[in-house]
Design an enzyme around this catalytic site. Sequence first.
Site, PDB file in Angstrom:
ATOM      1  N   LYS A 303       0.918  -1.087  -0.118  1.00 30.15           N
ATOM      2  CA  LYS A 303      -0.020   0.128  -0.077  1.00 30.15           C
ATOM      3  C   LYS A 303       0.943   1.319  -0.002  1.00 30.15           C
ATOM      4  O   LYS A 303       2.070   1.235   0.539  1.00 30.15           O
ATOM      5  CB  LYS A 303      -0.874  -0.008   1.253  1.00 30.15           C
ATOM      6  CG  LYS A 303      -2.033  -0.820   1.360  1.00 30.15           C
ATOM      7  CD  LYS A 303      -2.552  -0.838   2.712  1.00 30.15           C
ATOM      8  CE  LYS A 303      -3.784  -1.701   2.897  1.00 30.15           C
ATOM      9  NZ  LYS A 303      -4.829  -1.566   1.953  1.00 30.15           N
ATOM     10  N   ARG A 377     -10.268 -11.476   2.665  1.00 33.61           N
ATOM     11  CA  ARG A 377     -10.987 -12.473   1.997  1.00 33.61           C
ATOM     12  C   ARG A 377     -10.500 -13.912   2.211  1.00 33.61           C
ATOM     13  O   ARG A 377     -10.961 -15.087   2.157  1.00 33.61           O
ATOM     14  CB  ARG A 377     -11.486 -12.416   0.613  1.00 33.61           C
ATOM     15  CG  ARG A 377     -10.458 -11.998  -0.165  1.00 33.61           C
ATOM     16  CD  ARG A 377     -10.872 -11.127  -1.539  1.00 33.61           C
ATOM     17  NE  ARG A 377     -11.187  -9.821  -0.954  1.00 33.61           N
ATOM     18  CZ  ARG A 377     -11.532  -8.675  -2.104  1.00 33.61           C
ATOM     19  NH1 ARG A 377     -11.810  -9.240  -3.472  1.00 33.61           N
ATOM     20  NH2 ARG A 377     -11.420  -7.659  -1.828  1.00 33.61           N
TER      21      ARG A 377
HETATM   22  N1  BES Z   1      -7.918  -3.811   4.884  1.00 35.95           N
HETATM   23  C1  BES Z   1      -8.100  -3.442   3.660  1.00 35.95           C
HETATM   24  C2  BES Z   1      -9.474  -2.574   3.252  1.00 35.95           C
HETATM   25  C3  BES Z   1      -9.520  -1.142   3.812  1.00 35.95           C
HETATM   26  C4  BES Z   1      -9.367  -0.106   3.400  1.00 35.95           C
HETATM   27  C5  BES Z   1      -9.946  -1.008   5.114  1.00 35.95           C
HETATM   28  C6  BES Z   1      -9.445   1.159   3.913  1.00 35.95           C
HETATM   29  C7  BES Z   1     -10.212   0.025   5.916  1.00 35.95           C
HETATM   30  C8  BES Z   1      -9.794   1.216   5.318  1.00 35.95           C
HETATM   31  C9  BES Z   1      -8.198  -4.386   2.560  1.00 35.95           C
HETATM   32  O1  BES Z   1      -7.403  -5.442   2.925  1.00 35.95           O
HETATM   33  C10 BES Z   1      -7.692  -4.258   1.129  1.00 35.95           C
HETATM   34  O2  BES Z   1      -6.503  -3.480   1.098  1.00 35.95           O
HETATM   35  N2  BES Z   1      -8.670  -4.052   0.240  1.00 35.95           N
HETATM   36  C11 BES Z   1      -8.421  -3.713  -1.093  1.00 35.95           C
HETATM   37  C12 BES Z   1      -8.920  -4.815  -1.976  1.00 35.95           C
HETATM   38  C13 BES Z   1      -8.497  -4.971  -3.388  1.00 35.95           C
HETATM   39  C14 BES Z   1      -7.086  -5.160  -3.370  1.00 35.95           C
HETATM   40  C15 BES Z   1      -9.129  -5.923  -4.065  1.00 35.95           C
HETATM   41  C16 BES Z   1      -9.061  -2.435  -1.458  1.00 35.95           C
HETATM   42  O3  BES Z   1      -9.976  -2.168  -0.891  1.00 35.95           O
HETATM   43  O4  BES Z   1      -8.517  -1.691  -2.127  1.00 35.95           O
HETATM   44 MN    MN Z   2      -5.344  -5.329   2.292  1.00 38.49          MN
END
Ligand code: BES
Ligand code: MN
Length: 527
Positions: A303, A377
């Site tokens: 990230k 997931r």
């Molecule tokens: N933990 C994150 C989601 C999240 C984002 C929680 C902001 C709280 C605040 C999750 O694991 C993630 O990274 N999701 C991705 C999914 C994508 C890679 C399919 C997302 O939402 O961008």
């Molecule tokens: Mn994630």
Amino acid sequence: MTKPKISRLALLSALSALTLAAPINAQSVLGSGVPASTVPNSAERPIAFAEQAPADAGLIILMQSAELPDISALSPAERSAVEAAIASADFKGKTGSTLELRGIGGHPLIMLAGASKPDDQGPDWKSAAGKAVQKLKTEDTELTLVGPPDAAGMAEAALGLDLGQYRFDRYQTDVETAPASQKVTLSGPQASAAQTLWNSRHKHLADSVKLTRDLQSEPANTLYPQSFVDRVSAAFKGVPNVRIEILDEAAMRKMNMGAIVGVGQGSPRGSRMMVVRYTGGSGAPLALAGKGITFDTGGISIKPNKGMWAMKADMSGAAAVMGATLSLAKSRAPVNIVAVAALAENMPGANAQRPGDVVRTYGGKTIEILSTDAEGRLVLADAVQYVADRYKPFALVDIATLTGSVGRAVGDQYAGLFAREDAIADRLMKAAKDSGEHLWRLPLHPAYAKAIRSDIADVKNSGVTDAPGASAGAHFIGYFVDESMPWAHLDIAGVDWNNSAKPLTPKGASGFGVRLLDQLARDWTAE
Ligand code: BES
Ligand code: MN
Ligand code: ZN
């Protein structure tokens, strides 16, 4: 007696087993080894109930309208002075509004806090009390709260007070800024019935929400899979009818849980699956599964830095299922629950999993990893299959900070609700309304399931498609839940953390899901 002969081979294998158990370079200390703090959060205002209010305390009056309730805490002269102030400030008693008065009679202060809602849902004693106690955070005096006319209203107000006064300040060493800790007395004719209600139920709910918030707030250098297990186990210690099962990586590997172990393989802090079973009733349990990523860097699909610190709360779903179960168990609710926390730390590292990897899950289904950042997931894929297979629940609800997409869709006032069937969705919507933790149902259209089709495995964990991100995530988890199982998925990525204070939730960790799941479990099994 002859000396037992040890073959060279046996000796070698014994030696290598020893080496495996304790590698020469074993790190006995993870991180710096210096605890960030050895103290708990600062003391809160204790909560008491009494028919008569202490005379010299600050007075909080919860108001259902502009009209002062019939209370004995005000003398006739004080009453007219407060009525004059209400009229001149045009105070209407609306939820969220307060009026602070000083210099009236013998009271160090009088705070009016509105409890009236625009619709006819009845007074919101919780929010009014939470808002008032937040306003009086540094007021260096004992407080009396009056207004709710019955025991139920008083217990609700106490819950609001206790949730509203939460603080996570164990890392702040400047004691000058510590909030006030003098007691609050809720006063009214039904004080003793209110006290009984509080002791038997509301207090446990408040304590459990606070445990969940503490877990969410702890930074990832102190909270990792094993320390989550330790802290939650300690909270359940001595609570009757509770059994705890912990799976470490070796146990999970044996059961082919390649998805959760894969997510954690880039971290030296091992993954865990924590299962808490509470048996307060009869029949099959309700299963609750929570995403427990103690920190989400994104892994190799790393990230950007902006806001990444908030990923310390990526275990909010796991903390919520444990909080709800603790509340139900401590208040001896007549329900059966099996709660599972799928715990891992998602780090990049030499042994981290890569995009393109294929993993095998508990039930044998396979996943192609397109993004190591779609890890929630993955850990849930193993958790939901395991809990369904081992504990044969009558229904399954999972809760996860799964996607940024859900926050863009419904903002920070609702969690996203996904369900295949209306019956379970309706139950959750009702529990949401009754608990005050709001849900908005989002689509699980079959067309969006194509987002998870993989070319080389059964499913893939992300990918460019037209499907909304939160729906694709929901479909992915649903793929691992038998069609015959009533199942709902809650995406709490928009509500787990408050950027500004709400009456029941100071800025920071919200504890979202504890009240909702506590309510759902009570309603569902009560029939
Ligand atoms: N933990 C994150 C989601 C999240 C984002 C929680 C902001 C709280 C605040 C999750 O694991 C993630 O990274 N999701 C991705 C999914 C994508 C890679 C399919 C997302 O939402 O961008
Ligand atoms: Mn994630
Ligand atoms: Zn995540």
